[in-house]
Write a protein that holds these residues in place. Structure first.
Motif, PDB file in Angstrom:
ATOM      1  N   ALA A 219       6.600  -7.663   7.507  1.00  0.00           N
ATOM      2  CA  ALA A 219       5.668  -7.022   8.440  1.00  0.00           C
ATOM      3  C   ALA A 219       6.327  -5.772   9.013  1.00  0.00           C
ATOM      4  N   ASN A 220       5.911  -4.615   8.511  1.00  0.00           N
ATOM      5  CA  ASN A 220       6.559  -3.353   8.904  1.00  0.00           C
ATOM      6  C   ASN A 220       5.777  -2.666  10.029  1.00  0.00           C
ATOM      7  N   SER A 221       6.501  -1.882  10.810  1.00  0.00           N
ATOM      8  CA  SER A 221       5.917  -1.112  11.919  1.00  0.00           C
ATOM      9  C   SER A 221       5.293  -2.015  12.968  1.00  0.00           C
TER      10      SER A 221
ATOM     11  N   ALA B 207      17.855   8.407   9.601  1.00  0.00           N
ATOM     12  CA  ALA B 207      18.600   8.085   8.378  1.00  0.00           C
ATOM     13  C   ALA B 207      17.940   8.753   7.176  1.00  0.00           C
ATOM     14  N   GLU B 208      16.608   8.654   7.103  1.00  0.00           N
ATOM     15  CA  GLU B 208      15.895   9.246   5.963  1.00  0.00           C
ATOM     16  C   GLU B 208      16.131  10.758   5.902  1.00  0.00           C
ATOM     17  N   LEU B 209      16.142  11.406   7.073  1.00  0.00           N
ATOM     18  CA  LEU B 209      16.360  12.858   7.100  1.00  0.00           C
ATOM     19  C   LEU B 209      17.770  13.222   6.619  1.00  0.00           C
TER      20      LEU B 209
ATOM     21  N   LYS C 125       0.831  -1.214   0.000  1.00  0.00           N
ATOM     22  CA  LYS C 125       0.000   0.000   0.000  1.00  0.00           C
ATOM     23  C   LYS C 125       0.871   1.273   0.000  1.00  0.00           C
ATOM     24  N   GLY C 126       0.347   2.340  -0.546  1.00  0.00           N
ATOM     25  CA  GLY C 126       1.062   3.617  -0.558  1.00  0.00           C
ATOM     26  C   GLY C 126       1.497   4.023   0.846  1.00  0.00           C
ATOM     27  N   GLY C 127       2.748   4.437   0.966  1.00  0.00           N
ATOM     28  CA  GLY C 127       3.263   4.963   2.221  1.00  0.00           C
ATOM     29  C   GLY C 127       3.554   3.931   3.300  1.00  0.00           C
ATOM     30  N   ILE C 128       3.505   2.660   2.943  1.00  0.00           N
ATOM     31  CA  ILE C 128       3.649   1.611   3.964  1.00  0.00           C
ATOM     32  C   ILE C 128       5.113   1.320   4.328  1.00  0.00           C
ATOM     33  N   GLY C 129       6.029   1.816   3.472  1.00  0.00           N
ATOM     34  CA  GLY C 129       7.459   1.594   3.746  1.00  0.00           C
ATOM     35  C   GLY C 129       8.163   0.764   2.688  1.00  0.00           C
ATOM     36  N   LYS C 130       7.605   0.711   1.469  1.00  0.00           N
ATOM     37  CA  LYS C 130       8.219  -0.099   0.396  1.00  0.00           C
ATOM     38  C   LYS C 130       9.624   0.405   0.044  1.00  0.00           C
ATOM     39  N   SER C 131       9.721   1.719  -0.226  1.00  0.00           N
ATOM     40  CA  SER C 131      11.011   2.242  -0.706  1.00  0.00           C
ATOM     41  C   SER C 131      12.067   2.175   0.396  1.00  0.00           C
ATOM     42  N   THR C 132      11.652   2.462   1.623  1.00  0.00           N
ATOM     43  CA  THR C 132      12.577   2.383   2.761  1.00  0.00           C
ATOM     44  C   THR C 132      13.091   0.952   2.912  1.00  0.00           C
ATOM     45  N   THR C 133      12.168   0.010   2.888  1.00  0.00           N
ATOM     46  CA  THR C 133      12.539  -1.394   3.080  1.00  0.00           C
ATOM     47  C   THR C 133      13.378  -1.885   1.903  1.00  0.00           C
TER      48      THR C 133
ATOM     49  N   VAL D 134       9.620  -6.035  11.124  1.00  0.00           N
ATOM     50  CA  VAL D 134      10.464  -4.838  11.151  1.00  0.00           C
ATOM     51  C   VAL D 134       9.814  -3.826  12.092  1.00  0.00           C
ATOM     52  N   PRO D 135      10.464  -3.470  13.179  1.00  0.00           N
ATOM     53  CA  PRO D 135       9.842  -2.492  14.084  1.00  0.00           C
ATOM     54  C   PRO D 135       9.829  -1.087  13.498  1.00  0.00           C
ATOM     55  N   ARG D 136       8.892  -0.279  13.955  1.00  0.00           N
ATOM     56  CA  ARG D 136       8.947   1.143  13.625  1.00  0.00           C
ATOM     57  C   ARG D 136      10.068   1.727  14.476  1.00  0.00           C
ATOM     58  N   SER D 137      10.941   2.504  13.853  1.00  0.00           N
ATOM     59  CA  SER D 137      12.128   2.933  14.590  1.00  0.00           C
ATOM     60  C   SER D 137      12.563   4.340  14.211  1.00  0.00           C
ATOM     61  N   LEU D 138      12.999   5.083  15.223  1.00  0.00           N
ATOM     62  CA  LEU D 138      13.469   6.449  15.014  1.00  0.00           C
ATOM     63  C   LEU D 138      14.759   6.463  14.192  1.00  0.00           C
TER      64      LEU D 138
ATOM     65  N   PRO E 281       5.635   6.172 -10.229  1.00  0.00           N
ATOM     66  CA  PRO E 281       5.709   7.375 -11.067  1.00  0.00           C
ATOM     67  C   PRO E 281       6.378   8.560 -10.356  1.00  0.00           C
ATOM     68  N   LYS E 282       6.395   8.562  -9.016  1.00  0.00           N
ATOM     69  CA  LYS E 282       7.057   9.642  -8.268  1.00  0.00           C
ATOM     70  C   LYS E 282       8.569   9.624  -8.463  1.00  0.00           C
ATOM     71  N   ALA E 283       9.091   8.478  -8.901  1.00  0.00           N
ATOM     72  CA  ALA E 283      10.530   8.307  -9.163  1.00  0.00           C
ATOM     73  C   ALA E 283      11.406   8.652  -7.953  1.00  0.00           C
TER      74      ALA E 283
HETATM   75  N1  ATP Z   1      10.217   0.752  10.085  1.00  0.00           N
HETATM   76  C1  ATP Z   1      10.087   2.083   9.970  1.00  0.00           C
HETATM   77  N2  ATP Z   1      10.375   2.895  11.025  1.00  0.00           N
HETATM   78  C2  ATP Z   1      10.220   4.239  10.932  1.00  0.00           C
HETATM   79  N3  ATP Z   1       9.794   4.865   9.834  1.00  0.00           N
HETATM   80  C3  ATP Z   1       9.492   4.119   8.752  1.00  0.00           C
HETATM   81  C4  ATP Z   1       9.616   2.702   8.763  1.00  0.00           C
HETATM   82  N4  ATP Z   1       9.245   2.231   7.533  1.00  0.00           N
HETATM   83  C5  ATP Z   1       8.906   3.315   6.815  1.00  0.00           C
HETATM   84  N5  ATP Z   1       9.054   4.445   7.527  1.00  0.00           N
HETATM   85  C6  ATP Z   1       8.780   5.831   7.107  1.00  0.00           C
HETATM   86  O1  ATP Z   1       7.495   5.886   6.515  1.00  0.00           O
HETATM   87  C7  ATP Z   1       7.500   6.832   5.449  1.00  0.00           C
HETATM   88  C8  ATP Z   1       7.004   6.140   4.182  1.00  0.00           C
HETATM   89  O2  ATP Z   1       7.952   5.173   3.799  1.00  0.00           O
HETATM   90  P1  ATP Z   1       8.272   4.858   2.267  1.00  0.00           P
HETATM   91  O3  ATP Z   1       8.493   6.095   1.492  1.00  0.00           O
HETATM   92  O4  ATP Z   1       9.334   3.838   2.279  1.00  0.00           O
HETATM   93  O5  ATP Z   1       6.882   4.218   1.854  1.00  0.00           O
HETATM   94  P2  ATP Z   1       6.414   3.757   0.413  1.00  0.00           P
HETATM   95  O6  ATP Z   1       5.551   2.569   0.617  1.00  0.00           O
HETATM   96  O7  ATP Z   1       7.564   3.627  -0.499  1.00  0.00           O
HETATM   97  O8  ATP Z   1       5.536   5.016   0.005  1.00  0.00           O
HETATM   98  P3  ATP Z   1       4.984   5.378  -1.464  1.00  0.00           P
HETATM   99  O9  ATP Z   1       3.819   4.480  -1.683  1.00  0.00           O
HETATM  100  O10 ATP Z   1       4.601   6.817  -1.325  1.00  0.00           O
HETATM  101  O11 ATP Z   1       6.094   5.139  -2.415  1.00  0.00           O
HETATM  102  C9  ATP Z   1       8.922   7.362   5.313  1.00  0.00           C
HETATM  103  O12 ATP Z   1       9.017   8.614   5.924  1.00  0.00           O
HETATM  104  C10 ATP Z   1       9.758   6.309   6.043  1.00  0.00           C
HETATM  105  O13 ATP Z   1      10.916   6.833   6.629  1.00  0.00           O
END
Ligand code: ATP
Ligand code: MG
Length: 291
Positions: free
Chosen positions: A186-188, A222-224, A14-22, A213-217, A44-46
């Motif tokens: 399993a994120n967050s 790192a992202e910042l 799903k959008g914003g779930i953490g795909k790109s981060t993971t 994967v825990p939600r973590s500061l 498409p956001k590239a």
């Molecule tokens: N395990 C985590 N702990 C803390 N923050 C997280 C974690 N996973 C993701 N995030 C944060 O959640 C936000 C969304 O993550 P990300 O951009 O990876 O999602 P995405 O699924 O790729 O979103 P999109 O659908 O918009 O591409 C980011 O700010 C990212 O840092």
């Protein structure tokens, strides 16, 4: 040229779930372990590969194609952390045309110019949107591009709903040589009942949890800095989690066809969890009053 087989992996969710981060942390961990990796952003956001390049955006394949008709695929490949090859498919301007077209075009460009063979890659990881309704987004699972699909999901219903839709897509394309499901990332996961909910969904759909994967500061920090956790905080507990995840994905072989829940089953499943969560809340309130 080596006969090495490139493992092609697609990450959905799903959008914003953490795909790109993971995905970026998996790529970084694999590159650190000495593998040759390409991360292929299909959004498409590239912006998939940002944290592999110090927070920098790269021009997408569609950007380059809008400037000139013939593009050398090498122009669309940028080196990131640990020598990772970063590619962004890109997409049309919002509201114009099919957002999946970028994926089809970019994959074709790299295939036609035999880039996957030339770079002798160990892994190509596609970071794809959760929405497989549009044909373009289904490309990596439909046309034998990716072999293994993983989905990132939290315990939130909308994330599980998107994962279940993906499972329907995998079921549908599995008869015609489509990709199979490796499991759920399993994120967050920060409470026991988050785990119980996602475990239960995995059991019901006959799949598995690859990693919690825990939600973590540490991820936020790192992202910042425009970096993955692997790069910014390699000694952190969160980096250990991503390395363990990358190892599981690297070693994974036996992907399967999941059993998606139909709308009635999904409704009953979520209603059952609503009742359980109300009971958990009541029990903790009773315990608080008694203390
Ligand atoms: N395990 C985590 N702990 C803390 N923050 C997280 C974690 N996973 C993701 N995030 C944060 O959640 C936000 C969304 O993550 P990300 O951009 O990876 O999602 P995405 O699924 O790729 O979103 P999109 O659908 O918009 O591409 C980011 O700010 C990212 O840092
Ligand atoms: Mg993303």
């Amino acid at each position: 040229m080596s006969a090495k087989k490139t493992k092609q992996i697609a990450i959905y969710g799903k959008g914003g779930i953490g795909k790109s981060t993971t995905t970026s942390n998996i790529s970084a961990a694999l590159a650190d372990a000495g593998y040759k990796v390409m991360q292929f952003g299909c959004d498409p956001k590239a912006d998939s590969t940002n944290t592999l390049r110090g927070g920098e955006y790269i021009p997408s394949v569609l950007d380059l194609l809008s400037e000139k008709r013939r593009v050398d695929a090498h122009e669309a490949i940028f080196l990131g952390f640990g020598g990772i090859y970063c590619v962004e498919a890109g997409g049309p301007a919002p509201g114009v045309g099919c957002a999946g077209r970028g994926i089809i075009t970019a994959v074709e460009l790299l295939k036609q110019q035999r880039i996957f063979e030339e770079l002798d890659l160990d892994y190509v990881i596609y970071d794809v949107l959760g929405d497989v309704v549009c044909g373009g987004f289904a490309v990596p699972i439909r046309e034998g591009i990716a072999e293994h699909v993983f989905t990132v999901s939290s315990a939130d219903f909308m994330a599980i709903y998107a994962a279940n839709n993906l499972f329907k897509g995998i079921e549908k394309y599995s008869n015609s040589g489509g990709a199979l499901l490796g499991g759920i990332i399993a994120n967050s996961m920060n409470t026991d009942f988050h785990r119980e909910i996602i475990d239960d969904f995995a059991a019901r759909t006959k799949t598995q949890i690859v990693q919690y994967v825990p939600r973590s500061l540490t991820v936020t920090q790192a992202e910042l800095q425009g970096k993955t956790t692997i790069e910014a905080a390699p000694d952190s507990a969160q980096a250990d989690v991503y390395r363990a995840l990358a190892k599981r994905i690297a070693e994974h072989t036996d992907s399967k066809v999941p059993t998606a829940l139909n709308p009635k089953e999904l409704r009953e499943w979520s209603a059952g969890w609503a009742d359980q969560l109300i009971e958990i809340e009541r029990a903790s309130e009773r315990a608080r009053v008694a203390a």
